[in-house]
Motif scaffolding. Sequence first.
Motif, short mmCIF file in Angstrom:
data_model
loop_
_atom_site.label_atom_id
_atom_site.label_comp_id
_atom_site.label_asym_id
_atom_site.label_seq_id
_atom_site.Cartn_x
_atom_site.Cartn_y
_atom_site.Cartn_z
N ALA A 258 0.85 -1.19 0.00
CA ALA A 258 0.00 0.00 0.00
C ALA A 258 0.88 1.24 0.00
N THR A 259 0.69 2.12 -0.98
CA THR A 259 1.52 3.32 -1.09
C THR A 259 0.84 4.53 -0.48
N GLY A 260 -0.50 4.55 -0.48
CA GLY A 260 -1.20 5.77 -0.16
C GLY A 260 -1.15 6.71 -1.35
N GLY A 261 -1.99 7.74 -1.33
CA GLY A 261 -2.00 8.69 -2.43
C GLY A 261 -2.42 8.06 -3.73
N SER A 262 -2.06 8.75 -4.84
CA SER A 262 -2.42 8.27 -6.18
C SER A 262 -1.22 8.33 -7.11
N PRO A 263 -0.14 7.58 -6.80
CA PRO A 263 1.05 7.62 -7.65
C PRO A 263 0.78 7.01 -9.03
N GLY A 264 1.59 7.44 -9.99
CA GLY A 264 1.47 6.90 -11.34
C GLY A 264 2.75 6.23 -11.79
N VAL A 265 3.69 7.01 -12.33
CA VAL A 265 4.93 6.45 -12.86
C VAL A 265 5.76 5.83 -11.76
N ILE A 266 6.33 4.65 -12.04
CA ILE A 266 7.20 3.94 -11.10
C ILE A 266 8.56 3.72 -11.76
N SER A 267 9.64 3.97 -11.00
CA SER A 267 10.98 3.74 -11.50
C SER A 267 11.84 3.21 -10.36
N ILE A 268 12.48 2.06 -10.58
CA ILE A 268 13.25 1.38 -9.53
C ILE A 268 14.71 1.34 -9.93
N GLY A 269 15.59 1.80 -9.02
CA GLY A 269 17.01 1.83 -9.29
C GLY A 269 17.68 0.50 -9.02
N THR A 270 18.95 0.42 -9.38
CA THR A 270 19.70 -0.82 -9.19
C THR A 270 19.95 -1.12 -7.72
N ASP A 271 19.78 -0.11 -6.85
CA ASP A 271 19.95 -0.31 -5.41
C ASP A 271 18.67 -0.78 -4.74
N GLY A 272 17.59 -0.95 -5.54
CA GLY A 272 16.32 -1.42 -4.99
C GLY A 272 15.41 -0.33 -4.49
N VAL A 273 15.86 0.93 -4.56
CA VAL A 273 15.02 2.04 -4.14
C VAL A 273 14.13 2.46 -5.31
N TYR A 289 6.99 9.67 -3.98
CA TYR A 289 7.09 8.66 -2.93
C TYR A 289 8.30 7.78 -3.19
N THR A 290 8.89 7.22 -2.14
CA THR A 290 9.96 6.26 -2.31
C THR A 290 9.64 4.98 -1.54
N PHE A 291 10.15 3.87 -2.04
CA PHE A 291 9.96 2.60 -1.32
C PHE A 291 11.18 1.72 -1.51
N ASP A 292 11.32 0.76 -0.60
CA ASP A 292 12.42 -0.20 -0.62
C ASP A 292 11.89 -1.51 -1.20
N SER A 293 12.32 -1.86 -2.40
CA SER A 293 11.80 -3.06 -3.06
C SER A 293 12.29 -4.34 -2.39
N TYR A 294 13.40 -4.27 -1.67
CA TYR A 294 13.90 -5.45 -0.97
C TYR A 294 13.08 -5.72 0.29
N ALA A 295 12.77 -4.65 1.04
CA ALA A 295 12.06 -4.81 2.31
C ALA A 295 10.55 -4.70 2.14
N ASP A 296 10.09 -4.35 0.93
CA ASP A 296 8.65 -4.18 0.67
C ASP A 296 8.05 -3.12 1.59
#
Length: 298
Positions: A258-273, A289-296
């Motif tokens: 769950a991100t909250g808000g109404s995000p659209g475009v998503i871009s994930i870096g090689t560091d998982g952020v 918004y930012t998220f950690d793809s490793y820790a979900d």
Amino acid sequence: MLKKSFLFFLLGATLCTSLFLTSAHADHIAYVVNSYPGDETLSKINLTTGEVTNNILWLGESPNQIVIQGDSAYVVNSLDHDIQIIDLTTETTVGYIDIGEPRNPYHMAFVDSRYAYVTNAKTNTISKVDVISQTVVREYGVGQAPEGLLVVGNKLYVCCTGFEWPKYKDIAGRDWVFDPTHRANDVKAYRYITGMVYVFDLQSEVVVDSIAVGLNPQYIDLDPEGEVNVMCTGNYWSVLGQIYRINPTTNTVIDSIATGGSPGVISIGTDGVGFLAAGGWYPDSGKVYTFDSYADTM
């Protein structure tokens, strides 16, 4: 032709910018698509010096995305229904690929140096284009109102938002203009069916699978662990954003965030952020918004 006001509703912001980085020059350059009506131009930012150059050239009506391949850039002009080809060495337009009205091309992804696929939001299809001959090779049916797409190996993942075009009217049957100050009434004027991600086999060129995800899946990206991350924006009102994670081997949903808000475009870096662009709706400001793809976790 779609009203410009509705296109920007789909984009998730009144002022939309699409940004792509390139190192084709000596310095690192970011190219920015400006989509505001009447100011549909290309800008660039020198990331080494910080210098900004605006109004490099005019783009088509409602440019939605820029994709860079080598020394060429390809801009998806949604309301002109074409792909604008730009030579980055001279920063001039050198051609167009006509996708055809009323397809409303939305997003583009390359499979190799010659062929790319484009989603057609209005006709529920994807078009295969040859950027060398500047022609459409073929068109394929997918799900309802496709937008973002992603190539993973021999598969193309297509986000189908489920937007119901026939519902895009006010109670008197007139073309409806989105008013973010009256969301309680707006929700009656548009609706989404279940969001789906369709899996298109690039070798056989047929849809081989479909995956149910959250409401209004718009964009998609791959994380460093090889999982497909789908940004489901929600309905901009009562249903908020969620990231659905898909295992590309089994084409099944692993989990959701769950991100909250109404995000659209998503871009994930090689560091998982991961970064999520959320267009501002009055009276709110736009957010990233930012998220950690490793820790979900957000």
